[in-house]
Design a protein around this motif. Structure first.
Motif, PDB file in Angstrom:
ATOM      1  N   GLY A 299       0.788  -1.221   0.000  1.00 26.85           N
ATOM      2  CA  GLY A 299       0.000   0.000   0.000  1.00 26.85           C
ATOM      3  C   GLY A 299       0.820   1.271   0.000  1.00 26.85           C
ATOM      4  O   GLY A 299       1.922   1.323   0.502  1.00 26.85           O
ATOM      5  N   LEU A 300       0.272   2.291  -0.617  1.00 28.78           N
ATOM      6  CA  LEU A 300       0.875   3.624  -0.655  1.00 28.78           C
ATOM      7  C   LEU A 300      -0.259   4.628  -0.674  1.00 28.78           C
ATOM      8  O   LEU A 300      -1.158   4.534  -1.506  1.00 28.78           O
ATOM      9  N   GLN A 301      -0.234   5.569   0.242  1.00 28.58           N
ATOM     10  CA  GLN A 301      -1.215   6.636   0.272  1.00 28.58           C
ATOM     11  C   GLN A 301      -0.485   7.931  -0.049  1.00 28.58           C
ATOM     12  O   GLN A 301       0.554   8.199   0.526  1.00 28.58           O
ATOM     13  N   VAL A 302      -1.011   8.733  -0.970  1.00 30.58           N
ATOM     14  CA  VAL A 302      -0.403  10.007  -1.330  1.00 30.58           C
ATOM     15  C   VAL A 302      -1.392  11.110  -1.001  1.00 30.58           C
ATOM     16  O   VAL A 302      -2.521  11.120  -1.499  1.00 30.58           O
ATOM     17  N   TRP A 303      -0.966  12.052  -0.148  1.00 35.27           N
ATOM     18  CA  TRP A 303      -1.807  13.157   0.308  1.00 35.27           C
ATOM     19  C   TRP A 303      -1.158  14.479  -0.054  1.00 35.27           C
ATOM     20  O   TRP A 303       0.057  14.606  -0.066  1.00 35.27           O
ATOM     21  N   ALA A 304      -1.969  15.483  -0.298  1.00 34.19           N
ATOM     22  CA  ALA A 304      -1.461  16.839  -0.487  1.00 34.19           C
ATOM     23  C   ALA A 304      -0.996  17.370   0.862  1.00 34.19           C
ATOM     24  O   ALA A 304      -1.467  16.939   1.908  1.00 34.19           O
ATOM     25  N   ALA A 305      -0.064  18.308   0.843  1.00 35.00           N
ATOM     26  CA  ALA A 305       0.495  18.837   2.081  1.00 35.00           C
ATOM     27  C   ALA A 305      -0.574  19.413   2.999  1.00 35.00           C
ATOM     28  O   ALA A 305      -0.484  19.308   4.204  1.00 35.00           O
ATOM     29  N   GLY A 306      -1.610  20.023   2.457  1.00 35.19           N
ATOM     30  CA  GLY A 306      -2.676  20.595   3.265  1.00 35.19           C
ATOM     31  C   GLY A 306      -3.829  19.639   3.501  1.00 35.19           C
ATOM     32  O   GLY A 306      -4.863  20.019   4.029  1.00 35.19           O
ATOM     33  N   GLY A 307      -3.687  18.393   3.079  1.00 37.62           N
ATOM     34  CA  GLY A 307      -4.768  17.415   3.172  1.00 37.62           C
ATOM     35  C   GLY A 307      -5.404  17.223   1.813  1.00 37.62           C
ATOM     36  O   GLY A 307      -5.158  17.963   0.880  1.00 37.62           O
ATOM     37  N   GLY A 308      -6.208  16.241   1.659  1.00 39.19           N
ATOM     38  CA  GLY A 308      -6.846  15.950   0.375  1.00 39.19           C
ATOM     39  C   GLY A 308      -5.940  15.137  -0.523  1.00 39.19           C
ATOM     40  O   GLY A 308      -4.893  14.646  -0.113  1.00 39.19           O
ATOM     41  N   ALA A 309      -6.361  15.001  -1.771  1.00 38.71           N
ATOM     42  CA  ALA A 309      -5.647  14.153  -2.734  1.00 38.71           C
ATOM     43  C   ALA A 309      -4.269  14.713  -3.052  1.00 38.71           C
ATOM     44  O   ALA A 309      -4.096  15.909  -3.236  1.00 38.71           O
ATOM     45  N   GLY A 310      -3.283  13.836  -3.134  1.00 39.43           N
ATOM     46  CA  GLY A 310      -1.923  14.220  -3.479  1.00 39.43           C
ATOM     47  C   GLY A 310      -1.653  14.020  -4.951  1.00 39.43           C
ATOM     48  O   GLY A 310      -2.553  13.720  -5.732  1.00 39.43           O
ATOM     49  N   THR A 311      -0.403  14.165  -5.343  1.00 38.39           N
ATOM     50  CA  THR A 311      -0.007  14.066  -6.744  1.00 38.39           C
ATOM     51  C   THR A 311       1.096  13.033  -6.904  1.00 38.39           C
ATOM     52  O   THR A 311       2.043  13.012  -6.135  1.00 38.39           O
ATOM     53  N   ILE A 312       0.946  12.187  -7.916  1.00 40.37           N
ATOM     54  CA  ILE A 312       2.024  11.280  -8.321  1.00 40.37           C
ATOM     55  C   ILE A 312       2.417  11.683  -9.727  1.00 40.37           C
ATOM     56  O   ILE A 312       1.569  11.718 -10.626  1.00 40.37           O
ATOM     57  N   GLU A 313       3.679  12.032  -9.929  1.00 37.35           N
ATOM     58  CA  GLU A 313       4.172  12.415 -11.253  1.00 37.35           C
ATOM     59  C   GLU A 313       5.038  11.293 -11.800  1.00 37.35           C
ATOM     60  O   GLU A 313       5.999  10.880 -11.168  1.00 37.35           O
ATOM     61  N   LEU A 314       4.663  10.792 -12.970  1.00 32.65           N
ATOM     62  CA  LEU A 314       5.408   9.720 -13.611  1.00 32.65           C
ATOM     63  C   LEU A 314       5.959  10.235 -14.935  1.00 32.65           C
ATOM     64  O   LEU A 314       5.224  10.808 -15.730  1.00 32.65           O
ATOM     65  N   GLU A 315       7.240  10.013 -15.154  1.00 36.27           N
ATOM     66  CA  GLU A 315       7.897  10.462 -16.373  1.00 36.27           C
ATOM     67  C   GLU A 315       8.281   9.214 -17.178  1.00 36.27           C
ATOM     68  O   GLU A 315       8.792   8.258 -16.611  1.00 36.27           O
ATOM     69  N   GLY A 316       8.043   9.218 -18.465  1.00 35.22           N
ATOM     70  CA  GLY A 316       8.394   8.055 -19.284  1.00 35.22           C
ATOM     71  C   GLY A 316       7.325   6.995 -19.231  1.00 35.22           C
ATOM     72  O   GLY A 316       6.153   7.263 -19.018  1.00 35.22           O
ATOM     73  N   GLN A 317       7.723   5.738 -19.371  1.00 34.82           N
ATOM     74  CA  GLN A 317       6.771   4.632 -19.386  1.00 34.82           C
ATOM     75  C   GLN A 317       6.450   4.191 -17.971  1.00 34.82           C
ATOM     76  O   GLN A 317       7.278   4.244 -17.072  1.00 34.82           O
ATOM     77  N   TYR A 318       5.211   3.758 -17.779  1.00 39.53           N
ATOM     78  CA  TYR A 318       4.841   3.188 -16.484  1.00 39.53           C
ATOM     79  C   TYR A 318       3.864   2.054 -16.724  1.00 39.53           C
ATOM     80  O   TYR A 318       3.196   1.968 -17.739  1.00 39.53           O
ATOM     81  N   ARG A 319       3.806   1.193 -15.724  1.00 44.62           N
ATOM     82  CA  ARG A 319       2.915   0.044 -15.795  1.00 44.62           C
ATOM     83  C   ARG A 319       2.265  -0.130 -14.440  1.00 44.62           C
ATOM     84  O   ARG A 319       2.932  -0.097 -13.416  1.00 44.62           O
ATOM     85  N   GLY A 320       0.988  -0.273 -14.416  1.00 43.48           N
ATOM     86  CA  GLY A 320       0.264  -0.508 -13.181  1.00 43.48           C
ATOM     87  C   GLY A 320      -0.345  -1.888 -13.183  1.00 43.48           C
ATOM     88  O   GLY A 320      -0.728  -2.403 -14.213  1.00 43.48           O
ATOM     89  N   THR A 321      -0.393  -2.509 -12.012  1.00 40.02           N
ATOM     90  CA  THR A 321      -1.040  -3.817 -11.890  1.00 40.02           C
ATOM     91  C   THR A 321      -2.002  -3.799 -10.731  1.00 40.02           C
ATOM     92  O   THR A 321      -1.912  -3.000  -9.839  1.00 40.02           O
TER      93      THR A 321
END
Length: 182
Positions: free
Chosen positions: A160-182
């Motif tokens: 598990g990984l939870q990403v939050w914005a600094a002030g709360g709420g949804a955070g940001t994941i920035e992916l550069e290039g190719q990515y694969r999710g499963t």
């Protein structure tokens, strides 16, 4: 290998022998214990085998804490990296119920080397720099701020990984290039 315990007053420098049991500054093969209420500041190169930290480890400008191989830093307190220091993880950094803050006080830096793993706890990114090298891993952590993975690097997430914005709420994941999710 020996166990070296912080016995200094509530705050002091990692490099001061008198603040450690046996008046010895911990070396790469030593186990380290830091009790609650203590703030140990690193402003030069520091290394240890295993660290049990119930206080605060503060990485200041010029300070580097190396965690190599299969060593684990069991952090029950916090690591604050906001003074331009470097936390270099080539092994496992287990935050337990503690926290890691990477923030601009001169720009804090976290380098998760190849085979470096961060486990558990909360990571707060307040403008510092986090480098995730090829095959870095996050396992069951909460991330506050932006998580950026550069082109050519690989980030493994398990548990598990939870990403939050600094002030709360949804955070940001920035992916550069190719990515694969499963």
């Amino acid at each position: 290998m020996s166990t070296i315990t912080w016995r200094g007053v509530t705050s002091g420098l990692w490099s001061t022998p008198a603040d450690w049991s046996g008046s010895l500054v911990p070396q790469a093969g030593d186990d380290v214990m830091i009790g609650g209420g203590a703030t140990v500041t690193i402003n030069s190169l520091a290394a240890a085998a295993d660290i049990i930290n119930s206080g605060v480890i503060a990485l200041n400008s010029g300070g580097t804490l190396d965690i190599d191989g299969y060593q684990t830093l069991a952090n029950l307190g916090s690591i604050e990296n906001g003074g331009g220091g470097l936390l270099d993880v080539a092994g496992t950094l287990d935050l337990g119920t503690g926290s890691l803050t990477v923030s601009p006080g001169g720009i804090g830096n976290l380098l998760l080397d190849t085979t470096g793993t961060l486990e558990n706890g909360t990571i707060s990114l307040g403008g510092g720099t986090v480098a995730l090298a090829n095959n870095a891993a996050l396992n069951g952590v909460s991330w506050i701020g932006t998580l950026a993975v550069a082109d050519g690097d690989t980030l493994h997430v398990s548990g598990g990984l939870q990403v939050w914005a600094a002030g709360g709420g949804a955070g940001t994941i920035e992916l550069e290039g190719q990515y694969r999710g499963t």
